[in-house]
Design a protein around this motif. Sequence first.
Motif, PDB file in Angstrom:
ATOM      1  N   ARG A  39       0.829  -1.198   0.000  1.00 17.51           N
ATOM      2  CA  ARG A  39       0.000   0.000   0.000  1.00 17.51           C
ATOM      3  C   ARG A  39       0.868   1.255   0.000  1.00 17.51           C
ATOM      4  N   GLY A  40       0.655   2.131  -0.976  1.00 17.25           N
ATOM      5  CA  GLY A  40       1.388   3.379  -1.052  1.00 17.25           C
ATOM      6  C   GLY A  40       0.747   4.455  -0.196  1.00 17.25           C
ATOM      7  N   THR A  41       1.570   5.252   0.477  1.00 13.91           N
ATOM      8  CA  THR A  41       1.041   6.301   1.341  1.00 13.91           C
ATOM      9  C   THR A  41       2.086   7.385   1.522  1.00 13.91           C
ATOM     10  N   TRP A  42       1.669   8.486   2.151  1.00 12.67           N
ATOM     11  CA  TRP A  42       2.608   9.535   2.526  1.00 12.67           C
ATOM     12  C   TRP A  42       3.282   9.153   3.845  1.00 12.67           C
ATOM     13  N   ILE A  43       4.460   9.697   4.069  1.00 15.01           N
ATOM     14  CA  ILE A  43       5.197   9.394   5.293  1.00 15.01           C
ATOM     15  C   ILE A  43       4.402   9.790   6.528  1.00 15.01           C
ATOM     16  N   SER A  44       3.725  10.923   6.467  1.00 11.99           N
ATOM     17  CA  SER A  44       2.966  11.398   7.631  1.00 11.99           C
ATOM     18  C   SER A  44       1.814  10.465   7.996  1.00 11.99           C
ATOM     19  N   GLU A  45       1.367   9.644   7.044  1.00 12.33           N
ATOM     20  CA  GLU A  45       0.231   8.758   7.279  1.00 12.33           C
ATOM     21  C   GLU A  45       0.643   7.292   7.376  1.00 12.33           C
ATOM     22  N   ALA A  46       1.923   7.005   7.147  1.00 11.08           N
ATOM     23  CA  ALA A  46       2.379   5.612   7.047  1.00 11.08           C
ATOM     24  C   ALA A  46       2.383   4.923   8.404  1.00 11.08           C
ATOM     25  N   ARG A  47       1.922   3.677   8.397  1.00  9.78           N
ATOM     26  CA  ARG A  47       1.938   2.860   9.613  1.00  9.78           C
ATOM     27  C   ARG A  47       1.709   1.406   9.190  1.00  9.78           C
ATOM     28  N   GLY A  48       2.421   0.490   9.800  1.00  9.50           N
ATOM     29  CA  GLY A  48       2.276  -0.917   9.439  1.00  9.50           C
ATOM     30  C   GLY A  48       3.052  -1.230   8.161  1.00  9.50           C
ATOM     31  N   THR A  49       2.510  -2.131   7.354  1.00  4.67           N
ATOM     32  CA  THR A  49       3.156  -2.493   6.089  1.00  4.67           C
ATOM     33  C   THR A  49       2.868  -1.401   5.063  1.00  4.67           C
ATOM     34  N   VAL A  50       3.917  -0.678   4.645  1.00  4.23           N
ATOM     35  CA  VAL A  50       3.705   0.513   3.825  1.00  4.23           C
ATOM     36  C   VAL A  50       4.682   0.562   2.654  1.00  4.23           C
ATOM     37  N   ARG A  51       4.384   1.495   1.747  1.00  2.00           N
ATOM     38  CA  ARG A  51       5.287   1.845   0.651  1.00  2.00           C
ATOM     39  C   ARG A  51       5.289   3.364   0.520  1.00  2.00           C
ATOM     40  N   VAL A  52       6.466   3.978   0.611  1.00  2.00           N
ATOM     41  CA  VAL A  52       6.572   5.431   0.507  1.00  2.00           C
ATOM     42  C   VAL A  52       7.664   5.793  -0.497  1.00  2.00           C
ATOM     43  N   THR A  53       7.519   6.955  -1.101  1.00  2.00           N
ATOM     44  CA  THR A  53       8.482   7.444  -2.084  1.00  2.00           C
ATOM     45  C   THR A  53       9.006   8.807  -1.655  1.00  2.00           C
ATOM     46  N   GLY A  54      10.310   9.002  -1.709  1.00  2.00           N
ATOM     47  CA  GLY A  54      10.880  10.280  -1.308  1.00  2.00           C
ATOM     48  C   GLY A  54      12.343  10.396  -1.688  1.00  2.00           C
ATOM     49  N   ARG A  55      12.952  11.487  -1.235  1.00  2.00           N
ATOM     50  CA  ARG A  55      14.360  11.751  -1.526  1.00  2.00           C
ATOM     51  C   ARG A  55      15.239  11.293  -0.360  1.00  2.00           C
ATOM     52  N   ILE A  56      16.417  10.805  -0.708  1.00  2.00           N
ATOM     53  CA  ILE A  56      17.368  10.334   0.293  1.00  2.00           C
ATOM     54  C   ILE A  56      18.078  11.513   0.949  1.00  2.00           C
ATOM     55  N   HIS A  57      18.157  11.478   2.274  1.00  2.75           N
ATOM     56  CA  HIS A  57      18.920  12.449   3.048  1.00  2.75           C
ATOM     57  C   HIS A  57      19.849  11.694   3.999  1.00  2.75           C
ATOM     58  N   ARG A  58      20.871  12.378   4.429  1.00  2.00           N
ATOM     59  CA  ARG A  58      21.876  11.739   5.275  1.00  2.00           C
ATOM     60  C   ARG A  58      21.361  11.542   6.694  1.00  2.00           C
ATOM     61  N   ASP A  59      21.682  10.370   7.265  1.00  4.56           N
ATOM     62  CA  ASP A  59      21.358  10.089   8.652  1.00  4.56           C
ATOM     63  C   ASP A  59      22.596   9.651   9.425  1.00  4.56           C
ATOM     64  N   ALA A  60      23.464   8.873   8.793  1.00  8.72           N
ATOM     65  CA  ALA A  60      24.670   8.370   9.439  1.00  8.72           C
ATOM     66  C   ALA A  60      25.874   8.664   8.548  1.00  8.72           C
ATOM     67  N   LYS A  61      27.012   8.134   8.942  1.00  8.64           N
ATOM     68  CA  LYS A  61      28.213   8.285   8.129  1.00  8.64           C
ATOM     69  C   LYS A  61      27.998   7.605   6.788  1.00  8.64           C
ATOM     70  N   LEU A  62      28.326   8.301   5.710  1.00 10.49           N
ATOM     71  CA  LEU A  62      28.104   7.767   4.379  1.00 10.49           C
ATOM     72  C   LEU A  62      29.148   6.717   4.025  1.00 10.49           C
ATOM     73  N   PRO A 101      22.052   3.281   7.376  1.00  6.46           N
ATOM     74  CA  PRO A 101      20.734   3.891   7.551  1.00  6.46           C
ATOM     75  C   PRO A 101      20.673   5.257   6.867  1.00  6.46           C
ATOM     76  N   PHE A 102      19.484   5.630   6.413  1.00  2.46           N
ATOM     77  CA  PHE A 102      19.322   6.950   5.791  1.00  2.46           C
ATOM     78  C   PHE A 102      17.934   7.492   6.072  1.00  2.46           C
ATOM     79  N   LEU A 103      17.771   8.785   5.848  1.00  2.00           N
ATOM     80  CA  LEU A 103      16.479   9.436   5.984  1.00  2.00           C
ATOM     81  C   LEU A 103      15.801   9.529   4.626  1.00  2.00           C
ATOM     82  N   LEU A 104      14.492   9.449   4.638  1.00  2.00           N
ATOM     83  CA  LEU A 104      13.689   9.540   3.417  1.00  2.00           C
ATOM     84  C   LEU A 104      12.646  10.624   3.631  1.00  2.00           C
ATOM     85  N   ALA A 105      12.590  11.602   2.732  1.00  2.00           N
ATOM     86  CA  ALA A 105      11.691  12.742   2.913  1.00  2.00           C
ATOM     87  C   ALA A 105      10.753  12.898   1.725  1.00  2.00           C
TER      88      ALA A 105
END
Length: 221
Positions: A39-62, A101-105
């Motif tokens: 199931r595709g959803t927005w990050i703000s609404e995602a919960r459980g088994t989800v699919r989201v699309t966004g841009r990669i942002h840094r979270d840890a050492k690359l 690990p990375f961030l997805l926005a």
Amino acid sequence: MLIASGVAMAMVVTAGYFSPPNRARRRARRTERALAARRGTWISEARGTVRVTGRIHRDAKLLEAPLSGRRCVVYELVVDELSSGSPSLWQRLLDLRQACPFLLADDSGTARVDTAGPGFVALVHDHVGVTSGVYPGKHRELSMVLESSGILPMTWLGHWRPLRYAEGVLELGELVTVGGNGAREIDPGGDRPSTRSPPQRLVIRGSETEPLLISCARNEQ
């Protein structure tokens, strides 16, 4: 297995340059089909088994891709050797993957993608080549990677054995689709559901029953 923060990931990747390894392309298509079934959803609404699309942002050492040196959150390097018994048969010599690990926005918020659990990925191999000539020659980075893995791909005359290689990465800013198990967790960098609530962020990870899926292809929400 996808292992946390810069450790090997057992993932499946598309082989854009390697048209012969059909198994890689078939596995990548299975990854895409599995993503499309979620199931595709927005990050703000995602919960459980989800699919989201966004841009990669840094979270840890690359990470640093072994051949191209590109800074990334995921890389894969595959190397095939031409079989001496058949001019058309390539055999897998090296399968190297790492992830952090990375961030997805997206337009609704930011999630953390935890690569510590089981998962699969579909990438594009865009740094490719074949070996020839004197060893190591222009393929010094490849020789270093292979030698560190205990492989010396050199003939007794000091030339390269016939190899082909392909590297793929996920870099900051790339648009990706991620599928997995989403849960809200306390995070200092997250958002507050209410003024009295601690800050929370969506964390997406994989499990044995619902592996983490990552694709650089856009999927409709």
